[in-house]
Motif scaffolding. Structure first.
Motif, PDB file in Angstrom:
ATOM      1  N   ASN A  73      63.210  58.922  27.139  1.00 58.05           N
ATOM      2  CA  ASN A  73      62.901  57.632  26.520  1.00 58.05           C
ATOM      3  C   ASN A  73      64.073  56.671  26.715  1.00 58.05           C
ATOM      4  O   ASN A  73      64.678  56.183  25.765  1.00 58.05           O
ATOM      5  CB  ASN A  73      62.597  57.800  25.032  1.00 58.05           C
ATOM      6  N   THR A  74      64.362  56.385  27.962  1.00 58.72           N
ATOM      7  CA  THR A  74      65.463  55.495  28.273  1.00 58.72           C
ATOM      8  C   THR A  74      64.962  54.069  28.399  1.00 58.72           C
ATOM      9  O   THR A  74      63.764  53.800  28.403  1.00 58.72           O
ATOM     10  CB  THR A  74      66.159  55.915  29.579  1.00 58.72           C
ATOM     11  N   TYR A  75      65.905  53.154  28.498  1.00 57.93           N
ATOM     12  CA  TYR A  75      65.541  51.784  28.820  1.00 57.93           C
ATOM     13  C   TYR A  75      64.969  51.734  30.232  1.00 57.93           C
ATOM     14  O   TYR A  75      65.328  52.539  31.108  1.00 57.93           O
ATOM     15  CB  TYR A  75      66.774  50.871  28.784  1.00 57.93           C
ATOM     16  N   ALA A  76      64.102  50.781  30.443  1.00 58.73           N
ATOM     17  CA  ALA A  76      63.561  50.518  31.776  1.00 58.73           C
ATOM     18  C   ALA A  76      63.174  49.047  31.826  1.00 58.73           C
ATOM     19  O   ALA A  76      63.104  48.368  30.796  1.00 58.73           O
ATOM     20  CB  ALA A  76      62.344  51.391  32.055  1.00 58.73           C
ATOM     21  N   MET A  77      62.943  48.553  33.012  1.00 61.34           N
ATOM     22  CA  MET A  77      62.462  47.185  33.165  1.00 61.34           C
ATOM     23  C   MET A  77      60.940  47.201  33.310  1.00 61.34           C
ATOM     24  O   MET A  77      60.396  47.953  34.124  1.00 61.34           O
ATOM     25  CB  MET A  77      63.095  46.520  34.384  1.00 61.34           C
ATOM     26  N   PHE A 129      61.271  50.667  26.365  1.00 57.85           N
ATOM     27  CA  PHE A 129      61.588  52.086  26.334  1.00 57.85           C
ATOM     28  C   PHE A 129      60.498  52.772  27.136  1.00 57.85           C
ATOM     29  O   PHE A 129      59.316  52.447  27.006  1.00 57.85           O
ATOM     30  CB  PHE A 129      61.650  52.620  24.911  1.00 57.85           C
ATOM     31  N   ALA A 130      60.897  53.705  27.952  1.00 57.00           N
ATOM     32  CA  ALA A 130      59.989  54.260  28.958  1.00 57.00           C
ATOM     33  C   ALA A 130      58.725  54.876  28.375  1.00 57.00           C
ATOM     34  O   ALA A 130      57.731  55.015  29.079  1.00 57.00           O
ATOM     35  CB  ALA A 130      60.731  55.296  29.803  1.00 57.00           C
ATOM     36  N   THR A 131      58.749  55.225  27.082  1.00 54.77           N
ATOM     37  CA  THR A 131      57.585  55.888  26.499  1.00 54.77           C
ATOM     38  C   THR A 131      56.874  55.032  25.443  1.00 54.77           C
ATOM     39  O   THR A 131      56.075  55.542  24.664  1.00 54.77           O
ATOM     40  CB  THR A 131      58.000  57.233  25.864  1.00 54.77           C
ATOM     41  N   ASP A 132      57.152  53.739  25.403  1.00 59.23           N
ATOM     42  CA  ASP A 132      56.494  52.850  24.447  1.00 59.23           C
ATOM     43  C   ASP A 132      54.979  52.841  24.644  1.00 59.23           C
ATOM     44  O   ASP A 132      54.487  52.677  25.762  1.00 59.23           O
ATOM     45  CB  ASP A 132      57.003  51.411  24.606  1.00 59.23           C
ATOM     46  N   GLY A 133      54.244  52.975  23.544  1.00 64.06           N
ATOM     47  CA  GLY A 133      52.793  52.924  23.618  1.00 64.06           C
ATOM     48  C   GLY A 133      52.270  51.567  24.029  1.00 64.06           C
ATOM     49  O   GLY A 133      51.179  51.445  24.617  1.00 64.06           O
ATOM     50  N   GLN A 134      53.053  50.510  23.766  1.00 67.54           N
ATOM     51  CA  GLN A 134      52.631  49.149  24.119  1.00 67.54           C
ATOM     52  C   GLN A 134      52.556  48.951  25.630  1.00 67.54           C
ATOM     53  O   GLN A 134      51.893  48.018  26.104  1.00 67.54           O
ATOM     54  CB  GLN A 134      53.611  48.128  23.520  1.00 67.54           C
ATOM     55  N   ILE A 135      53.214  49.803  26.384  1.00 68.45           N
ATOM     56  CA  ILE A 135      53.156  49.723  27.845  1.00 68.45           C
ATOM     57  C   ILE A 135      51.710  49.874  28.308  1.00 68.45           C
ATOM     58  O   ILE A 135      51.253  49.165  29.215  1.00 68.45           O
ATOM     59  CB  ILE A 135      54.047  50.813  28.484  1.00 68.45           C
ATOM     60  N   ILE A 136      50.982  50.797  27.677  1.00 74.94           N
ATOM     61  CA  ILE A 136      49.575  51.001  28.028  1.00 74.94           C
ATOM     62  C   ILE A 136      48.740  49.806  27.588  1.00 74.94           C
ATOM     63  O   ILE A 136      47.912  49.292  28.347  1.00 74.94           O
ATOM     64  CB  ILE A 136      49.041  52.289  27.374  1.00 74.94           C
ATOM     65  N   LYS A 137      48.967  49.345  26.358  1.00 76.45           N
ATOM     66  CA  LYS A 137      48.168  48.247  25.807  1.00 76.45           C
ATOM     67  C   LYS A 137      48.211  47.011  26.692  1.00 76.45           C
ATOM     68  O   LYS A 137      47.185  46.360  26.931  1.00 76.45           O
ATOM     69  CB  LYS A 137      48.654  47.901  24.401  1.00 76.45           C
ATOM     70  N   TYR A 138      49.389  46.673  27.207  1.00 66.63           N
ATOM     71  CA  TYR A 138      49.548  45.449  27.991  1.00 66.63           C
ATOM     72  C   TYR A 138      49.615  45.699  29.498  1.00 66.63           C
ATOM     73  O   TYR A 138      49.927  44.795  30.257  1.00 66.63           O
ATOM     74  CB  TYR A 138      50.808  44.696  27.528  1.00 66.63           C
ATOM     75  N   SER A 139      49.321  46.927  29.915  1.00 71.26           N
ATOM     76  CA  SER A 139      49.297  47.293  31.349  1.00 71.26           C
ATOM     77  C   SER A 139      50.587  46.903  32.055  1.00 71.26           C
ATOM     78  O   SER A 139      50.586  46.394  33.188  1.00 71.26           O
ATOM     79  CB  SER A 139      48.097  46.628  32.043  1.00 71.26           C
TER      80      SER A 139
END
Length: 298
Positions: free
Chosen positions: A130-134, A212-222
Motif C-alpha cells: 500500500n505505497t504511494y503511487a501516481m 495509495f495503491a490499494t485505495d477502493g476509490q481507484i475502482i470507483k473512479y476508474s
C-alpha cells in the motif's frame, strides 16, 4: 493452618473472578488493535476472526484507535497485543531511518530492529504493497497512453496535479517525486483535503493525483495507476506485528496468523477496501467472506 490457606486461596479466586471476569478467561484473551482507516480495520478484523476460528482464544477488539503513534505506544505498553503495520511506516516513522526502496531489505530491517528495540515480532506480510503511487484520470491516461511515471515527463506542463496538503510536505512526497523524475513543472498544483481529491479527479478538475495503491476509490473512479519505474516511493508492505510476550504465552498465534502470508495482493486489498468504502458493506462481513473464500475458516 491448612484450612486458613485454603480460605485464602478461595477468597483470592473469588476476587480474581470478580475483578477481572475470571483470571483464566483474561489470560485466554488477545487484544487486537487497529489504526483509524478502513484498510487497517479490515486487516485487524480478518486476523481477529481467524484467531477466534483457529484457536481457543477470545479476541477483544480495539479497532479504529487512532493513528500510527497511538497504536505503536499501545502495543509497546501492553494495552494491545497485535495490530497491522506497514514496513515503510515502521522504517521512517518509528525507526526514524531514511527511505529505502528494496522491499525485502526494508522488511528485514524493521523485523530485526523491532525485535531488538521493542520486543515486538513482525510476522509474515499479507502480500500487498500500500505505497504511494501516481493516479491519472482515465481519459488522460488513454489520450497520452500513460503506463508509468516517466510517461508524465514530456506532458506534465499540460496537466493539473492535485493532492492533499501532507503530500507536498512529506520526504517521499511531491518535491522528491518531481526531482527524481526530472519533471520541470505541472500546469498547476492544487492542494486540497484528502477526502476531496478523488471527487476532483472524477469531476475532471485535476488530471493527476497521488493515491495509495490499494485505495477502493481507484475502482470507483476508474483511475489509472502508473508504474513507479524509477522506484521513488518506499515499500509499504502490511503485516501483523505482535508482542513477543504474547507469543510466549500463545505460541500458536504465529502459525495461525502466518496462514495469511501472501493471501492478499494489491488487487484483492483494493477490492476489500472498495466493498467497505464504496459499497458500504460492514467490515465484519467483508472479513468473513474473505476468510471463507480463501478456505481459512469454515
Amino acid at each position: 493452618m491448612k484450612r486458613l490457606k485454603r480460605r485464602i486461596l478461595i477468597i483470592s479466586s473469588v476476587l480474581c473472578l470478580a475483578l477481572l471476569g475470571g483470571c483464566s478467561a483474561k489470560s485466554n484473551t488477545i487484544i487486537m488493535g487497529s489504526k483509524d482507516f478502513d484498510e487497517n480495520i479490515i486487516l485487524a478484523e480478518i486476523m481477529a476472526q481467524l484467531i477466534e476460528n483457529q484457536t481457543q482464544l477470545k479476541v477483544e477488539r480495539k479497532l479504529n484507535m487512532g493513528g500510527t503513534f497511538v497504536n505503536f505506544e499501545a502495543i509497546k505498553n501492553g494495552q494491545i497485543d497485535i495490530y497491522p503495520e506497514y514496513t515503510g511506516t515502521a522504517l521512517t516513522a518509528q525507526l526514524k531511518m531514511d527511505v529505502l526502496s528494496d522491499a525485502n531489505e526494508v522488511y528485514e530491517i524493521v523485523k530485526d530492529e523491532f525485535d531488538k528495540q521493542f520486543d515486538i515480532k513482525w510476522l509474515k506480510p499479507f502480500g500487498f504493497n500500500n505505497t504511494y503511487a501516481m493516479g491519472v484520470a482515465p481519459d488522460i491516461a488513454e489520450k497520452y497512453q500513460l503506463e508509468k511515471n516517466s510517461d508524465l515527463v514530456p506532458i506534465a506542463n499540460e496537466l493539473i496535479f492535485g493532492a492533499e496538503h501532507e503530500f507536498f510536505d512529506r520526504q517521499d512526497g511531491f518535491d522528491g517525486f518531481i526531482a527524481t523524475y526530472n519533471i520541470d513543472h505541472f500546469k498547476e498544483n492544487a492542494k486540497m483535503n484528502v477526502s476531496l481529491k478523488y471527487q476532483a479527479i472524477g469531476e475532471k478538475k485535476i488530471d493527476v493525483t497521488d493515491v495509495f495503491a490499494t485505495d477502493g476509490q481507484i475502482i470507483k473512479y476508474s483511475i489509472k495507476v502508473l508504474e513507479d519505474d524509477l522506484h521513488f516511493f518506499p515499500p509499504y508492505y502490511a503485516a501483523p506485528i505482535i508482542r513477543n510476550e504474547t507469543l510466549k504465552k500463545h505460541p500458536e498465534l504465529e502459525e495461525v496468523l502466518n496462514k495469511l502470508e501472501g493471501k492478499i495482493d494489491d488487487k484483492k486489498m483494493t477490492q476489500l477496501n472498495y466493498k467497505v468504502q464504496v459499497e458500504k458493506q460492514s467490515v465484519e462481513e467483508v472479513a468473513k467472506a474473505f476468510l471463507e473464500t480463501n478456505n481459512l475458516i469454515k
